[in-house]
Motif scaffolding. Structure first.
Motif: not given
Length: 212
Positions: A158-185
């Protein structure tokens, strides 16, 4: 939403399982060397034990995010790219292998010395003592160690998603954090919790079987 979360879940499972398998293989090999060369070990060697112990402690001291960035050049050499789901397996494995080595070493050290001495008296070789005596006796603890490792790697992935690792961490950062989609997070967190619970339940099941 499903079209985003399901592929990400697949990537997380792929990263976690492959990394765990590789980390267990490497960690088990390291643990055997540590056990053999430790004080009062079957092949006591202070120099080898000291060097290996130092390397393992050094790798364990690295925060995973920093380790992943440091290993970018190595990952690019081995995989051909430094980011992506497959690329994340390299730092995940290297980050987890020392952790596994310590856990398995501790499990093997817990084996009653009387059992080992009995095996020696019957003329058992070092190989037989390690794999037919110590490994068998320590199997429940090793299963718990593998379960803990897989759960830890799921968190690392999940942490790997923060530096382009893909997976659920990447989704949480791209959609939940940057796009403020709380439901996705929230969905991402729920899936990760469910995944960890499933792994823990399976680990407990195999632990109970090995104790019989």
């Amino acid at each position: 939403m499903t079209q985003i979360l399901l592929p990400a879940l697949g990537e997380t499972i792929y990263m976690s399982l492959v990394s765990t398998i590789l980390a267990v293989i490497i960690g088990f090999a390291l643990a055997i060397v540590l056990i053999l060369t430790s004080k009062n070990g079957l092949r006591e060697n202070k120099t080898i034990y000291f060097v290996l112990d130092l390397i393992i402690n050094t790798l364990r001291s690295f925060p995973f995010i920093i380790l992943m960035i440091v290993l970018f050049p190595l990952t690019k050499i081995l995989i051909g790219q430094s980011i992506g789901t497959t690329a994340a397996i390299i730092p995940l494995t290297i980050g987890a292998a020392p952790f596994v080595a310590r856990l398995i070493e501790s499990a093997l050290k817990e084996v009653d010395s009387g059992v080992i001495q009995a095996a020696k008296s019957f003329g058992a070789s070092d190989f037989q003592i390690i794999f037919k005596v110590m490994f068998v006796e320590a199997l429940p603890s090793i299963i718990s160690a593998i379960t803990l490792t897989l759960i830890t790697i799921i968190g690392f992935s999940a942490m790997a998603g923060a530096v382009g690792g893909g997976g659920l961490g990447d989704v949480a950062i791209k959609y939940g954090y940057y796009r403020f989609q709380t439901d996705t997070m929230i969905y991402t967190v729920i899936i990760l919790i469910a995944l960890v619970q499933i792994v823990q339940s399976l680990g407990d099941y195999f632990y109970k079987i090995s104790k019989k």
